[in-house]
Design an enzyme around this catalytic site. Sequence first.
Site, short mmCIF file in Angstrom:
data_model
loop_
_atom_site.label_atom_id
_atom_site.label_comp_id
_atom_site.label_asym_id
_atom_site.label_seq_id
_atom_site.Cartn_x
_atom_site.Cartn_y
_atom_site.Cartn_z
N LEU A 44 0.85 -1.19 0.00
CA LEU A 44 0.00 0.00 0.00
C LEU A 44 0.89 1.24 0.00
O LEU A 44 2.09 1.17 0.28
CB LEU A 44 -0.90 0.01 1.24
CG LEU A 44 -1.92 -1.14 1.34
CD1 LEU A 44 -2.64 -1.07 2.68
CD2 LEU A 44 -2.91 -1.09 0.19
N SER A 45 0.30 2.38 -0.28
CA SER A 45 1.12 3.59 -0.28
C SER A 45 1.74 3.83 1.09
O SER A 45 2.88 4.29 1.19
CB SER A 45 0.30 4.81 -0.72
OG SER A 45 -0.85 4.97 0.08
N GLU A 46 1.00 3.50 2.18
CA GLU A 46 1.58 3.55 3.52
C GLU A 46 1.03 2.45 4.42
O GLU A 46 -0.14 2.05 4.29
CB GLU A 46 1.33 4.91 4.21
CG GLU A 46 2.24 6.02 3.77
CD GLU A 46 1.61 6.92 2.74
OE1 GLU A 46 2.29 7.84 2.25
OE2 GLU A 46 0.42 6.71 2.41
N THR A 47 1.90 1.99 5.30
CA THR A 47 1.56 1.05 6.37
C THR A 47 2.06 1.66 7.66
O THR A 47 3.18 2.20 7.71
CB THR A 47 2.24 -0.31 6.12
OG1 THR A 47 1.74 -0.86 4.89
CG2 THR A 47 1.98 -1.28 7.24
N HIS A 76 -2.89 10.77 5.17
CA HIS A 76 -3.95 9.75 5.26
C HIS A 76 -3.61 8.67 6.28
O HIS A 76 -4.48 8.18 6.99
CB HIS A 76 -4.31 9.20 3.86
CG HIS A 76 -3.79 7.86 3.51
ND1 HIS A 76 -2.56 7.67 2.92
CD2 HIS A 76 -4.33 6.62 3.64
CE1 HIS A 76 -2.37 6.38 2.71
NE2 HIS A 76 -3.43 5.72 3.12
#
Length: 276
Positions: A44-47, A76
């Site tokens: 994902l774009s961030e974890t 986000h």
Amino acid sequence: MPLPFRQVNVFSPDPLLGNPVAVVHDADGLSAEQMAAFARWTNLSETTFLLRPTDATADYRLRIFTPRGELPFAGHPTLGSAHAWLEAGGIPKDERLVQECGVGLVRLRRAERIAFEAPPLIRSGSVDDDDLDRIAEALRIDRAEIVDSQWVDNGARWVAVRVRDAEAVLALAPDFGAFAGLDIGVVGQRPPGGETAVEVRGFAPDFGIPEDPVTGSLNAGLAQWLVGNGVLPASYVAAQGTALGRAGRVHVDSDADGTIWIGGATETTISGAVSL
């Protein structure tokens, strides 16, 4: 031992049209290497990883990873992780929620939606000619199509450009091989009176995110720039993710003292446990 896990959709009330963030709870026993490996795996774009705070005024500490590295701040993930922490039974010490992360302490408020206070910019000001030439090349547009530009780096390294209108934003077909270390945000205005005031796109290929679906940190920097210089009103809604089939809506509000808040819908779409 399995750790509690949530995947939270952010910036859209529809569970499949926002930007998901993977959130691991009770992550104090994990190493940075384990965190990075899990972030690569989720892709994902961030974890993010929720930990006990080291600052007594904070409610929790957050570490944020992209598939290629750690970020000191991202928007986000901040909203989605706050949602996950509260949903798991977290009780704020005060009226405002306080997150400890790489840029320091970030305040959040809860009302119709969770919103974070835009952190101070690490780098602001004008963009030099060489960088503007590189940006135009990366976006595959003529330099003259850039109406205005500004550094809006609040920990996520953003440089932002304003183009003619929302349609020009949606028409972009970037050359990701030409970004050469730049994380580029693009904004274009929509006609007055519509649901959204601007269309936004954010590109960060060096972090393994060619195009981020919906980006809180970028929208925070854009608001500090464009509300600050009077281009945009004190409160507005930005659309992002349209080019990717998403329907992100970022709510921007400004206090009388100029403090900017970035908010959006948050909803858990997956919950369970993860073994690392």
